[in-house]
Design a protein around this motif. Sequence first.
Motif, short mmCIF file in Angstrom:
data_model
loop_
_atom_site.label_atom_id
_atom_site.label_comp_id
_atom_site.label_asym_id
_atom_site.label_seq_id
_atom_site.Cartn_x
_atom_site.Cartn_y
_atom_site.Cartn_z
N LEU A 46 0.84 -1.19 0.00
CA LEU A 46 0.00 0.00 0.00
C LEU A 46 0.87 1.24 0.00
CD1 LEU A 46 -2.60 -1.18 2.63
CD2 LEU A 46 -2.82 -1.21 0.14
N ARG A 47 0.41 2.28 -0.65
CA ARG A 47 1.13 3.54 -0.69
C ARG A 47 1.05 4.24 0.66
NH1 ARG A 47 0.19 6.95 -5.86
NH2 ARG A 47 2.00 7.99 -4.96
N PRO A 49 0.32 6.62 3.76
CA PRO A 49 -0.96 7.20 4.19
C PRO A 49 -1.19 8.64 3.70
CG PRO A 49 0.07 6.08 6.01
CD PRO A 49 1.06 6.08 4.89
N HIS A 51 -1.38 9.47 0.86
CA HIS A 51 -2.22 9.32 -0.32
C HIS A 51 -3.61 8.77 0.02
CE1 HIS A 51 1.32 10.02 -2.80
NE2 HIS A 51 1.96 9.20 -2.00
N GLY A 52 -3.85 8.47 1.29
CA GLY A 52 -5.10 7.85 1.69
C GLY A 52 -6.13 8.82 2.24
N LYS A 54 -9.33 8.67 5.24
CA LYS A 54 -10.03 7.93 6.29
C LYS A 54 -11.42 8.52 6.41
CE LYS A 54 -8.82 8.66 10.55
NZ LYS A 54 -8.14 8.64 11.85
N ASP A 66 -8.14 13.55 5.10
CA ASP A 66 -7.03 13.20 4.23
C ASP A 66 -5.85 12.74 5.07
OD1 ASP A 66 -8.31 13.86 1.85
OD2 ASP A 66 -7.73 15.96 2.00
N GLY A 67 -5.07 11.79 4.52
CA GLY A 67 -3.87 11.32 5.21
C GLY A 67 -2.79 12.38 5.17
#
Length: 122
Positions: A46-47, A49, A51-52, A54, A66-67
């Motif tokens: 996984l890239r 966080p 780029h993630g 929640k 946003d991460g």
Amino acid sequence: MRYMIVHNTEVYYDRATPPPAELMTGMDALLGDMNKAGVLLAAEGLRHPDHGVKITYSKGTRTVTDGPYAEAKEVVAGFMIVDVRSRDEAIEWANRFGAVFDNIFDEIVVEVRPVGERSDFE
């Protein structure tokens, strides 16, 4: 029986900071062995966080964050899904997975969990 093997980390790699060759060689060998054994269903890293996203749901309210996430020290960095005959076999593959990282990181946590099936609830 399907199991998910997950590892957590604080270390992420990208183009600017690629993973050590030793890690890539070890992972390629492990994935090759898992394919030969016919147990590997999926394996992905996984890239970061950064780029993630929640999404938190609470009493009818949805919050999108946003991460990265300040409260998360370690996060899921990758996973594998294996189809094996037993929990012990899943643990053996997880041991080999963890060993790939053993000389590279000070510590790695690998979690093995059975994949839930609808029949588990019937």
